[in-house]
Motif scaffolding. Sequence first.
Motif, PDB file in Angstrom:
ATOM      1  N   ASP A  71       0.680  -1.169  -0.198  1.00 16.80           N
ATOM      2  CA  ASP A  71       0.023   0.071  -0.014  1.00 16.80           C
ATOM      3  C   ASP A  71       1.022   1.260   0.006  1.00 16.80           C
ATOM      4  OD1 ASP A  71      -2.175  -1.702   0.169  1.00 16.80           O
ATOM      5  OD2 ASP A  71      -2.635  -1.436   2.201  1.00 16.80           O
ATOM      6  N   ALA A  72       1.874   1.108   0.779  1.00 15.73           N
ATOM      7  CA  ALA A  72       2.800   2.332   0.858  1.00 15.73           C
ATOM      8  C   ALA A  72       3.761   2.448  -0.415  1.00 15.73           C
ATOM      9  CB  ALA A  72       3.828   2.187   1.909  1.00 15.73           C
ATOM     10  N   ASP A  73       3.970   1.438  -1.300  1.00 18.34           N
ATOM     11  CA  ASP A  73       4.506   1.386  -2.446  1.00 18.34           C
ATOM     12  C   ASP A  73       6.093   1.597  -2.155  1.00 18.34           C
ATOM     13  OD1 ASP A  73       5.148   0.965  -5.322  1.00 18.34           O
ATOM     14  OD2 ASP A  73       4.978   3.314  -5.640  1.00 18.34           O
ATOM     15  N   CYS A  74       6.758   0.765  -1.325  1.00 24.35           N
ATOM     16  CA  CYS A  74       8.267   1.078  -0.983  1.00 24.35           C
ATOM     17  C   CYS A  74       8.701  -0.370  -1.172  1.00 24.35           C
ATOM     18  CB  CYS A  74       8.198   1.623   0.337  1.00 24.35           C
ATOM     19  SG  CYS A  74       7.405   0.677   1.569  1.00 24.35           S
ATOM     20  N   ARG A  75      10.238  -0.170  -1.208  1.00 26.99           N
ATOM     21  CA  ARG A  75      10.787  -1.366  -1.522  1.00 26.99           C
ATOM     22  C   ARG A  75      11.395  -1.673   0.015  1.00 26.99           C
ATOM     23  NH1 ARG A  75      15.977  -0.352  -5.010  1.00 26.99           N
ATOM     24  NH2 ARG A  75      16.572   0.961  -3.289  1.00 26.99           N
ATOM     25  N   VAL A  76      11.739  -3.076   0.055  1.00 22.45           N
ATOM     26  CA  VAL A  76      12.323  -3.498   1.340  1.00 22.45           C
ATOM     27  C   VAL A  76      13.881  -4.004   0.942  1.00 22.45           C
ATOM     28  CG1 VAL A  76      12.359  -5.527   3.011  1.00 22.45           C
ATOM     29  CG2 VAL A  76      10.335  -4.268   2.322  1.00 22.45           C
ATOM     30  N   ILE A  77      14.705  -3.472   1.675  1.00 22.77           N
ATOM     31  CA  ILE A  77      16.250  -3.951   1.410  1.00 22.77           C
ATOM     32  C   ILE A  77      16.378  -4.498   2.717  1.00 22.77           C
ATOM     33  CG2 ILE A  77      18.311  -3.076   1.215  1.00 22.77           C
ATOM     34  CD1 ILE A  77      16.232  -2.342  -1.042  1.00 22.77           C
ATOM     35  N   LEU A  78      16.952  -5.908   2.687  1.00 22.76           N
ATOM     36  CA  LEU A  78      17.410  -6.687   3.750  1.00 22.76           C
ATOM     37  C   LEU A  78      18.661  -6.810   4.094  1.00 22.76           C
ATOM     38  CD1 LEU A  78      16.411  -9.042   5.970  1.00 22.76           C
ATOM     39  CD2 LEU A  78      16.728 -10.572   3.896  1.00 22.76           C
ATOM     40  N   LEU A  79      18.933  -6.513   5.273  1.00 24.68           N
ATOM     41  CA  LEU A  79      20.284  -6.468   5.734  1.00 24.68           C
ATOM     42  C   LEU A  79      20.633  -7.983   6.312  1.00 24.68           C
ATOM     43  CD1 LEU A  79      19.593  -3.393   6.119  1.00 24.68           C
ATOM     44  CD2 LEU A  79      21.248  -3.446   8.072  1.00 24.68           C
ATOM     45  N   THR A  80      21.437  -8.738   5.573  1.00 22.75           N
ATOM     46  CA  THR A  80      21.717 -10.128   5.911  1.00 22.75           C
ATOM     47  C   THR A  80      23.159 -10.474   5.327  1.00 22.75           C
ATOM     48  OG1 THR A  80      20.955 -12.363   5.220  1.00 22.75           O
ATOM     49  CG2 THR A  80      20.799 -10.631   3.590  1.00 22.75           C
ATOM     50  N   THR A  81      23.557 -11.728   6.406  1.00 24.69           N
ATOM     51  CA  THR A  81      24.745 -12.047   6.068  1.00 24.69           C
ATOM     52  C   THR A  81      24.936 -13.044   4.918  1.00 24.69           C
ATOM     53  OG1 THR A  81      24.213 -13.921   7.670  1.00 24.69           O
ATOM     54  CG2 THR A  81      25.474 -11.952   8.493  1.00 24.69           C
ATOM     55  N   LYS A  82      23.747 -13.475   4.279  1.00 19.19           N
ATOM     56  CA  LYS A  82      23.544 -14.046   3.190  1.00 19.19           C
ATOM     57  C   LYS A  82      23.363 -13.101   1.876  1.00 19.19           C
ATOM     58  CE  LYS A  82      21.433 -17.673   5.827  1.00 19.19           C
ATOM     59  NZ  LYS A  82      20.321 -18.233   6.111  1.00 19.19           N
ATOM     60  N   ASP A 116      13.174  -6.951  -1.814  1.00 23.18           N
ATOM     61  CA  ASP A 116      13.693  -6.319  -3.198  1.00 23.18           C
ATOM     62  C   ASP A 116      15.067  -6.412  -3.420  1.00 23.18           C
ATOM     63  OD1 ASP A 116      10.849  -5.300  -4.077  1.00 23.18           O
ATOM     64  OD2 ASP A 116      10.935  -4.406  -2.215  1.00 23.18           O
ATOM     65  N   ALA A 117      16.028  -6.183  -2.223  1.00 24.18           N
ATOM     66  CA  ALA A 117      17.145  -6.458  -2.509  1.00 24.18           C
ATOM     67  C   ALA A 117      17.764  -7.024  -1.091  1.00 24.18           C
ATOM     68  CB  ALA A 117      17.855  -5.094  -2.721  1.00 24.18           C
ATOM     69  N   ARG A 118      19.029  -7.837  -1.007  1.00 16.42           N
ATOM     70  CA  ARG A 118      19.457  -8.251  -0.075  1.00 16.42           C
ATOM     71  C   ARG A 118      21.167  -7.660  -0.084  1.00 16.42           C
ATOM     72  NH1 ARG A 118      15.896 -11.170  -1.757  1.00 16.42           N
ATOM     73  NH2 ARG A 118      17.137 -12.352  -3.609  1.00 16.42           N
ATOM     74  N   VAL A 119      21.371  -6.818   1.088  1.00 15.10           N
ATOM     75  CA  VAL A 119      22.849  -6.218   1.351  1.00 15.10           C
ATOM     76  C   VAL A 119      23.544  -6.903   2.315  1.00 15.10           C
ATOM     77  CG1 VAL A 119      22.041  -4.228   0.189  1.00 15.10           C
ATOM     78  CG2 VAL A 119      22.042  -4.465   2.644  1.00 15.10           C
ATOM     79  N   VAL A 120      24.703  -6.992   2.189  1.00 16.15           N
ATOM     80  CA  VAL A 120      25.621  -7.479   3.286  1.00 16.15           C
ATOM     81  C   VAL A 120      26.727  -6.478   3.602  1.00 16.15           C
ATOM     82  CG1 VAL A 120      27.273  -8.475   1.156  1.00 16.15           C
ATOM     83  CG2 VAL A 120      27.156  -9.714   3.450  1.00 16.15           C
ATOM     84  N   ILE A 121      27.168  -6.689   4.877  1.00 14.84           N
ATOM     85  CA  ILE A 121      28.175  -5.866   5.284  1.00 14.84           C
ATOM     86  C   ILE A 121      29.456  -6.705   5.165  1.00 14.84           C
ATOM     87  CG2 ILE A 121      29.288  -4.545   7.129  1.00 14.84           C
ATOM     88  CD1 ILE A 121      26.497  -4.270   8.191  1.00 14.84           C
ATOM     89  N   PRO A 122      30.496  -6.559   4.240  1.00 12.37           N
ATOM     90  CA  PRO A 122      31.604  -7.170   3.946  1.00 12.37           C
ATOM     91  C   PRO A 122      32.347  -7.346   5.545  1.00 12.37           C
ATOM     92  CG  PRO A 122      31.227  -5.841   2.182  1.00 12.37           C
ATOM     93  CD  PRO A 122      30.168  -5.378   3.360  1.00 12.37           C
ATOM     94  N   MET A 123      32.879  -8.408   5.888  1.00  7.93           N
ATOM     95  CA  MET A 123      33.727  -8.749   7.111  1.00  7.93           C
ATOM     96  C   MET A 123      34.982  -9.517   6.774  1.00  7.93           C
ATOM     97  SD  MET A 123      30.579  -8.942   9.897  1.00  7.93           S
ATOM     98  CE  MET A 123      29.708 -10.171   9.183  1.00  7.93           C
ATOM     99  N   GLN A 124      35.677  -9.422   7.777  1.00  7.04           N
ATOM    100  CA  GLN A 124      36.776 -10.395   7.879  1.00  7.04           C
ATOM    101  C   GLN A 124      36.299 -11.725   7.918  1.00  7.04           C
ATOM    102  OE1 GLN A 124      39.775  -9.157  10.555  1.00  7.04           O
ATOM    103  NE2 GLN A 124      40.341 -11.271  10.965  1.00  7.04           N
ATOM    104  N   ALA A 125      36.947 -12.561   6.976  1.00 11.05           N
ATOM    105  CA  ALA A 125      36.654 -14.256   7.134  1.00 11.05           C
ATOM    106  C   ALA A 125      36.462 -14.856   8.367  1.00 11.05           C
ATOM    107  CB  ALA A 125      37.611 -14.809   6.086  1.00 11.05           C
ATOM    108  N   GLY A 126      35.589 -15.548   8.681  1.00  4.75           N
ATOM    109  CA  GLY A 126      35.431 -16.577   9.808  1.00  4.75           C
ATOM    110  C   GLY A 126      34.463 -15.532  11.015  1.00  4.75           C
ATOM    111  N   MET A 127      34.091 -14.418  10.626  1.00  4.26           N
ATOM    112  CA  MET A 127      33.257 -13.550  11.491  1.00  4.26           C
ATOM    113  C   MET A 127      31.636 -13.840  10.874  1.00  4.26           C
ATOM    114  SD  MET A 127      35.139 -11.964  13.754  1.00  4.26           S
ATOM    115  CE  MET A 127      36.304 -13.363  13.676  1.00  4.26           C
ATOM    116  N   ARG A 128      31.096 -14.039  11.909  1.00  2.00           N
ATOM    117  CA  ARG A 128      29.542 -14.388  11.498  1.00  2.00           C
ATOM    118  C   ARG A 128      28.851 -13.230  11.406  1.00  2.00           C
ATOM    119  NH1 ARG A 128      30.279 -17.582  16.075  1.00  2.00           N
ATOM    120  NH2 ARG A 128      28.524 -16.145  17.295  1.00  2.00           N
ATOM    121  N   SER A 129      28.711 -12.224  12.294  1.00  3.41           N
ATOM    122  CA  SER A 129      27.824 -11.053  12.228  1.00  3.41           C
ATOM    123  C   SER A 129      28.027  -9.762  13.152  1.00  3.41           C
ATOM    124  CB  SER A 129      26.316 -11.473  12.459  1.00  3.41           C
ATOM    125  OG  SER A 129      26.222 -11.966  13.546  1.00  3.41           O
ATOM    126  N   LEU A 130      27.610  -8.817  12.841  1.00  2.00           N
ATOM    127  CA  LEU A 130      27.756  -7.557  13.765  1.00  2.00           C
ATOM    128  C   LEU A 130      26.520  -7.609  14.607  1.00  2.00           C
ATOM    129  CD1 LEU A 130      28.853  -4.890  11.260  1.00  2.00           C
ATOM    130  CD2 LEU A 130      30.166  -5.687  13.197  1.00  2.00           C
TER     131      LEU A 130
END
Length: 150
Positions: A71-82, A116-130
Amino acid sequence: MRIALYQPDIPQNTGTLLRFCACLNVEAHIIEPAGFPVSDRHFRRAGMDYLDQITIVRHDSWPKFEQWRKDADCRVILLTTKGVTPYLEQRYHPTDVLLLGRESAGVPDEVAAGADARVVIPMQAGMRSLNVAMAAALVVGEALRQTRQG
């Protein structure tokens, strides 16, 4: 710009995020059920008196949020480690909703598929999440930089 919290389960993080939204004039949405009562003292303490400065839009369920979003006509941008798109490469719009999953489990596959989009925060290898509030601060900062003038 909006932040939506999908079934948040740590009241201190939710309070911190709502305080953040109040300070930056970012609309806040909570998709139920939350893993704690909103009157929880940790939630109120983390949000301090800032919670009186923000309108919190509550949605009883993911389907009800989805209906509101359509109804609001907006996009959802998911923050995800995937996610596949680094958050700095995403083009944000002023009406976007930045969706944050549960601290303990993220979001279910059906919710991720609805983004609508899935974004990731690049992190050092072996780290799970912020911490979810730290992740929100990074991505909201970039989204506001792109969409606000001044």
